[in-house]
Design an enzyme around this catalytic site. Structure first.
Site, mmCIF file in Angstrom:
data_model
loop_
_atom_site.group_PDB
_atom_site.id
_atom_site.type_symbol
_atom_site.label_atom_id
_atom_site.label_comp_id
_atom_site.label_asym_id
_atom_site.label_seq_id
_atom_site.Cartn_x
_atom_site.Cartn_y
_atom_site.Cartn_z
ATOM 1 N N ARG A 100 0.889 -1.181 0.000
ATOM 2 C CA ARG A 100 0.000 0.000 0.000
ATOM 3 C C ARG A 100 0.916 1.216 0.000
ATOM 4 N NH1 ARG A 100 -5.427 1.374 3.401
ATOM 5 N NH2 ARG A 100 -6.169 0.060 1.718
ATOM 6 N N HIS A 127 -7.018 1.156 -6.801
ATOM 7 C CA HIS A 127 -7.258 0.227 -5.691
ATOM 8 C C HIS A 127 -7.937 -1.022 -6.271
ATOM 9 C CE1 HIS A 127 -7.677 -1.144 -1.717
ATOM 10 N NE2 HIS A 127 -8.612 -0.336 -1.250
ATOM 11 N N GLN A 130 -9.952 -3.697 -4.176
ATOM 12 C CA GLN A 130 -11.252 -3.219 -3.718
ATOM 13 C C GLN A 130 -12.340 -3.520 -4.758
ATOM 14 O OE1 GLN A 130 -12.069 -1.427 -0.706
ATOM 15 N NE2 GLN A 130 -14.077 -2.043 -1.451
ATOM 16 N N ASP A 220 -17.245 7.130 -1.807
ATOM 17 C CA ASP A 220 -15.985 6.981 -1.070
ATOM 18 C C ASP A 220 -15.784 8.286 -0.297
ATOM 19 O OD1 ASP A 220 -13.432 6.287 -0.193
ATOM 20 O OD2 ASP A 220 -12.470 6.490 -2.153
ATOM 21 N N CYS A 260 -16.512 1.683 -0.230
ATOM 22 C CA CYS A 260 -15.306 0.876 0.024
ATOM 23 C C CYS A 260 -14.944 0.858 1.498
ATOM 24 C CB CYS A 260 -14.143 1.388 -0.813
ATOM 25 S SG CYS A 260 -13.815 3.139 -0.593
ATOM 26 N N ARG A 288 -13.307 -8.635 0.552
ATOM 27 C CA ARG A 288 -11.885 -8.303 0.444
ATOM 28 C C ARG A 288 -11.055 -9.549 0.763
ATOM 29 N NH1 ARG A 288 -10.339 -3.110 0.939
ATOM 30 N NH2 ARG A 288 -8.396 -3.977 0.124
HETATM 31 N N1 CP Z 1 -11.343 -0.166 1.792
HETATM 32 C C1 CP Z 1 -10.104 -0.224 2.329
HETATM 33 O O1 CP Z 1 -9.111 -0.399 1.624
HETATM 34 O O2 CP Z 1 -10.079 -0.129 3.677
HETATM 35 P P1 CP Z 1 -8.763 0.081 4.570
HETATM 36 O O3 CP Z 1 -8.184 1.418 4.210
HETATM 37 O O4 CP Z 1 -9.243 0.006 5.992
HETATM 38 O O5 CP Z 1 -7.798 -1.021 4.249
HETATM 39 N N1 NVA Z 2 -9.898 6.876 -1.633
HETATM 40 C C1 NVA Z 2 -9.611 6.368 -0.306
HETATM 41 C C2 NVA Z 2 -9.870 4.907 -0.267
HETATM 42 C C3 NVA Z 2 -9.660 4.274 1.083
HETATM 43 C C4 NVA Z 2 -9.886 2.804 1.065
HETATM 44 C C5 NVA Z 2 -8.157 6.686 0.053
HETATM 45 O O1 NVA Z 2 -7.290 6.558 -0.814
HETATM 46 O O2 NVA Z 2 -7.912 7.074 1.190
#
Ligand code: CP
Ligand code: NVA
Length: 301
Positions: A100, A127, A130, A220, A260, A288
């Site tokens: 990440r 992502h 997701q 989101d 998400c 997930r």
């Molecule tokens: N949706 C998602 O990726 O959640 P987290 O940021 O908690 O991993």
């Molecule tokens: N768009 C959000 C998604 C979190 C799962 C972010 O990048 O923070």
């Protein structure tokens, strides 16, 4: 099949449908308690530059359920040593890398310098895990053929939307981004999806037009991780794009609500919608686990 899972734009339609089929199979096996140790003896490094609940827990739990072992590394890539050096070190020890990152280029660099498969656990650009989980949930609720469905993505044209657009470029689906001016998706992503996609992929600032005929309404957070300084300004700009009962009434009668997560209740979505009968947010969250197990089991042999 792709050797890394960085973006859905790099997957074929067959790759995506194969992973979704395996995700359904692994979900059934998990629910039935049937052993499925497809990562027996494998070790996966997990690099997290940002906070996480769902992604972190589901990857670590999924790796454990598949018989593998995970090592968590909370770090900022490129600070202590170069990203290629991190990749070349990990490559000597582990069978896969989940990351990440802030920068999508860092994920691409990891993939370039490690032979082990690299999986995107969210970058500023997209992502993909997701959207696999989301479409697994959408198919369970609306049927496996998504081609006649319209998904309205309400809010920021961000990383999560980009993966929806990448998906719609490969698997027929009608997708509309409903966003305030100045918060459109990357034109390269939208242009690519519109050119490649078999479904209709559009963008509008008009909420009523965007919601008309929608079978699923997705949103989101308004400020993504790394955009915290813009949060106050975004709260004002995005206010007309809150998914509330009045907005859901503009969509089809049985439209699903999707997010998400994490959700900022009272901002991008109200409690009534999030906790309402058409909300499938926790099915998405559950998936997930299954979708990512399918990605890892497919890539790591
Ligand atoms: N949706 C998602 O990726 O959640 P987290 O940021 O908690 O991993
Ligand atoms: N768009 C959000 C998604 C979190 C799962 C972010 O990048 O923070």
């Amino acid at each position: 099949m792709v050797s890394d899972f960085i973006s859905l734009a790099e997957c074929s339609q067959d790759d995506i449908l194969e992973i979704l089929a395996l995700a359904d199979d692994l979900k059934a096996k998990q629910h039935a308690g049937t052993p499925h140790k497809m990562l027996d003896g494998k070790t996966i490094a997990m690099i997290f530059e940002k906070p996480s609940l769902r992604t972190r827990v589901t990857f670590q739990t999924g790796i454990f359920q598949l018989g593998g072992f995970s090592v968590m590394i909370e770090t900022r890539l490129g600070e202590r040593e170069t990203v290629p050096d991190v990749a070349r070190n990990l490559d000597r020890w582990v069978d896969g890398i989940v990351a990440r990152t802030f920068s999508h280029e860092h994920l691409q660099e990891l993939a370039e310098y490690a032979d082990a498969p690299v999986v995107n656990a969210l970058s500023d650009h997209c992502h993909p895990c997701q959207i696999l989980a989301d479409t697994q949930a959408l198919r369970a609720h609306k049927g496996a053929d998504l081609s006649s469905l319209k998904v309205a993505f309400v809010g920021d044209g961000n990383n999560v939307f980009h993966s929806w657009a990448h998906f719609a470029a490969k698997v027929p689906l009608n997708l509309t981004l409903v966003c305030p001016e100045g918060y459109e998706a990357d034109p390269n992503v939208l242009g690519y999806a519109q050119k490649e996609g078999l479904g209709v992929i559009t963008m509008t600032h008009d909420v009523e037009a965007g919601l008309a005929g929608a079978d699923a309404v997705y949103t989101d957070v308004w400020a993504s991780m790394g955009q915290e300084e813009e949060a106050a300004e975004r709260e004002k700009t995005f206010a007309p794009y809150q998914v509330n009962e009045a907005m859901m009434a503009m969509a089809n009668k049985d439209a699903l609500f999707m997010h998400c997560l994490p959700a900022h209740r009272g901002s991008e979505v109200t409690d009534a919608v999030m906790d309402g009968p058409n909300s499938i947010v926790f099915d998405q969250a559950e998936n997930r686990l299954h979708a990512q197990k399918a990605v890892l089991a497919t890539l790591i042999k």
